[in-house]
Enzyme design. Structure first.
Site, mmCIF file in Angstrom:
data_model
loop_
_atom_site.group_PDB
_atom_site.id
_atom_site.type_symbol
_atom_site.label_atom_id
_atom_site.label_comp_id
_atom_site.label_asym_id
_atom_site.label_seq_id
_atom_site.Cartn_x
_atom_site.Cartn_y
_atom_site.Cartn_z
ATOM 1 N N THR A 31 -88.331 38.388 -19.838
ATOM 2 C CA THR A 31 -88.787 37.756 -18.600
ATOM 3 C C THR A 31 -88.201 38.410 -17.370
ATOM 4 O O THR A 31 -88.835 38.455 -16.317
ATOM 5 C CB THR A 31 -88.388 36.263 -18.611
ATOM 6 O OG1 THR A 31 -89.064 35.649 -19.680
ATOM 7 C CG2 THR A 31 -88.765 35.559 -17.329
ATOM 8 N N TYR A 45 -96.708 34.501 -18.329
ATOM 9 C CA TYR A 45 -96.625 35.829 -17.701
ATOM 10 C C TYR A 45 -96.460 36.867 -18.795
ATOM 11 O O TYR A 45 -96.268 36.536 -19.960
ATOM 12 C CB TYR A 45 -95.407 35.873 -16.769
ATOM 13 C CG TYR A 45 -94.169 35.439 -17.483
ATOM 14 C CD1 TYR A 45 -93.432 36.333 -18.248
ATOM 15 C CD2 TYR A 45 -93.768 34.103 -17.457
ATOM 16 C CE1 TYR A 45 -92.331 35.917 -18.964
ATOM 17 C CE2 TYR A 45 -92.663 33.693 -18.178
ATOM 18 C CZ TYR A 45 -91.961 34.597 -18.922
ATOM 19 O OH TYR A 45 -90.877 34.186 -19.648
ATOM 20 N N THR A 111 -84.814 36.220 -23.215
ATOM 21 C CA THR A 111 -83.804 35.196 -23.530
ATOM 22 C C THR A 111 -83.979 34.567 -24.913
ATOM 23 O O THR A 111 -83.042 33.977 -25.432
ATOM 24 C CB THR A 111 -83.824 34.084 -22.465
ATOM 25 O OG1 THR A 111 -85.137 33.533 -22.395
ATOM 26 C CG2 THR A 111 -83.406 34.609 -21.109
ATOM 27 N N ASP A 112 -85.184 34.706 -25.500
ATOM 28 C CA ASP A 112 -85.451 33.971 -26.748
ATOM 29 C C ASP A 112 -84.510 34.356 -27.891
ATOM 30 O O ASP A 112 -84.044 33.493 -28.634
ATOM 31 C CB ASP A 112 -86.906 34.170 -27.193
ATOM 32 C CG ASP A 112 -87.888 33.469 -26.264
ATOM 33 O OD1 ASP A 112 -87.442 32.805 -25.316
ATOM 34 O OD2 ASP A 112 -89.108 33.590 -26.495
ATOM 35 N N LYS A 184 -79.297 29.662 -26.634
ATOM 36 C CA LYS A 184 -80.323 29.213 -25.682
ATOM 37 C C LYS A 184 -80.566 27.731 -25.910
ATOM 38 O O LYS A 184 -80.910 27.316 -27.019
ATOM 39 C CB LYS A 184 -81.615 30.020 -25.869
ATOM 40 C CG LYS A 184 -82.656 29.693 -24.813
ATOM 41 C CD LYS A 184 -83.875 30.617 -24.848
ATOM 42 C CE LYS A 184 -84.796 30.268 -23.677
ATOM 43 N NZ LYS A 184 -85.990 31.119 -23.613
ATOM 44 N N GLU A 305 -70.666 18.452 -47.971
ATOM 45 C CA GLU A 305 -71.973 17.909 -48.393
ATOM 46 C C GLU A 305 -72.466 18.522 -49.707
ATOM 47 O O GLU A 305 -73.444 18.057 -50.272
ATOM 48 C CB GLU A 305 -73.014 18.138 -47.291
ATOM 49 C CG GLU A 305 -72.873 17.218 -46.101
ATOM 50 C CD GLU A 305 -73.424 15.815 -46.354
ATOM 51 O OE1 GLU A 305 -73.916 15.552 -47.462
ATOM 52 O OE2 GLU A 305 -73.338 14.995 -45.421
HETATM 53 N N1 GLU Z 1 -90.334 35.197 -24.840
HETATM 54 C C1 GLU Z 1 -89.910 36.179 -23.908
HETATM 55 C C2 GLU Z 1 -88.670 36.924 -24.375
HETATM 56 O O1 GLU Z 1 -87.825 36.414 -25.054
HETATM 57 C C3 GLU Z 1 -89.645 35.598 -22.585
HETATM 58 C C4 GLU Z 1 -88.484 34.670 -22.532
HETATM 59 C C5 GLU Z 1 -87.419 35.157 -21.592
HETATM 60 O O2 GLU Z 1 -87.115 36.341 -21.512
HETATM 61 O O3 GLU Z 1 -86.887 34.287 -20.905
HETATM 62 O O4 GLU Z 1 -88.533 38.083 -24.005
#
Ligand code: GLU
Length: 348
Positions: A31, A45, A111-112, A184, A305
């Site tokens: 992103t 996007y 971020t994923d 995350k 467990e």
């Molecule tokens: N799904 C995309 C990725 O992980 C966008 C999420 C992001 O970067 O915040 O690159």
């Protein structure tokens, strides 16, 4: 004459000028390099659309605090990050980190899966130099985009002496986090990266890092894992637990030839009776079984467990399932001994 002589003798001791640090920015997409159709769009996007030079040009302040160079390694959304990308990235980072004209490395990333890449690098990069992963939650085209300040802060951190020897770091939203602990935690908020219960390592404010803790588990130069000659990683998959969970997916993974499986268990790593039977069968086939938890915080207790000694299972300590997968893959490059693998889970 005497007065003149005195004036000449008094001179201000100048502060030694510290040369600007040499920073490499390795771009992978996400992103932070995303472009949307309008400034109000924060979803829907295209990730990774904007090239790294354009990203840097958008933050001219970066060139005032560092000698920056850039490399565009990938241009992907991090949901498509895979083992091959990781090996390529880690090998490149190891090469760059050895260069005398590199003081620190920033990696831009979606971020994923950022936390998984950060933990992987934390275990296989052989350097004390700062390695900082950075991303953003809002695309570069959005109103109040968080990418520019995140990138600036990451460059500050990568060039700081405070970050040396702390393992791979993650920096977004003015925070500094340890690769092992951070996850995350929101699908949308800019403070998505959190280290719940354990806390971040510190902050960055106005161009200065502030550290309050350090990672206590082994990483980077202390790690026993070496990917320099590897072309692939052992297959490890994750099976998720829930009320009414069955063994169908687990059996499919075993049939596909997986070498290890992470059970994302309920609570303290518990499983249903059908899943337990499946995991016992998987272990009999030689698959290494690691009990983790979908809860995301706390330790999965050995022989809690489940009777792990008897079933020859491993527990993930406090690693979440996706990071337990990273460690198990690397562990399986060294050994299939569950005793040794358990030691690794308590060490890294
Ligand atoms: N799904 C995309 C990725 O992980 C966008 C999420 C992001 O970067 O915040 O690159």
């Amino acid at each position: 004459m005497g007065a003149l002589f005195c004036a000449a003798a008094i001179h201000v001791q100048a502060e030694p000028v510290r040369p600007m640090p040499n920073i490499i920015i390795v771009a992978t997409g996400g992103t932070i390099a995303g472009a949307a159709a309008s400034s109000t769009a924060t979803v829907g996007y295209e990730a990774g659309k904007i090239g790294v030079d354009q990203l840097i040009d958008a933050v001219p302040e970066i060139k005032k605090i560092s000698q920056v160079r850039a490399e565009q390694l990938f241009r992907i959304g991090s949901e498509n990050m895979n083992n091959d990308h990781w090996l390529k990235l880690a090998k490149r980072i190891n090469v760059l980190a050895k260069q005398n004209d590199v003081d620190g490395i920033v990696i831009t990333h979606g971020t994923d899966t950022l936390e998984e890449t950060a933990y992987f690098l934390n275990l296989v990069v052989k350097s004390k130099k700062p390695i900082v992963l950075v991303g953003s939650m809002r695309p570069a085209t959005a109103m109040s985009a968080d990418g520019p300040l995140n990138l600036y802060n990451a460059v500050i951190l990568a060039g700081s002496k405070e970050a040396v020897g702390k393992g791979v770091l993650v920096s977004l939203n003015d925070e500094v986090s340890a690769a092992r602990d951070v996850t995350k935690a929101s699908t949308m908020l800019v403070n998505t990266f959190r280290s719940p219960e354990l806390g971040a390592l510190g902050y960055i404010q106005d161009g200065r890092p502030y550290f309050y803790r350090q990672p206590s588990r082994k990483h980077t130069t202390e790690s026993e894992f070496d990917i320099s000659d590897l072309e692939s990683l052992p297959a490890v998959d994750v099976v998720y637990a829930y009320a009414n969970s069955n063994r169908v997916a687990l059996d499919a993974f075993v049939k596909a030839g997986v070498k290890g499986v992470i059970h994302a268990g309920m609570g303290n790593g518990s499983f249903s009776e059908p899943m337990k039977a499946g995991l016992i069968d998987a272990r009999k086939e030689g698959v290494v079984v690691v009990r983790s938890s979908r809860v995301g915080n706390g330790v999965v207790a050995r022989n809690g467990e489940a009777r792990d000694d008897e079933l020859d299972f491993v527990v993930s300590d406090s690693l979440n399932p996706q990071k337990a997968r990273v460690l198990l893959m690397l562990a399986l490059t060294k050994t299939t001994s569950t005793k040794d693998i358990q030691r690794m889970f308590y060490s890294y």
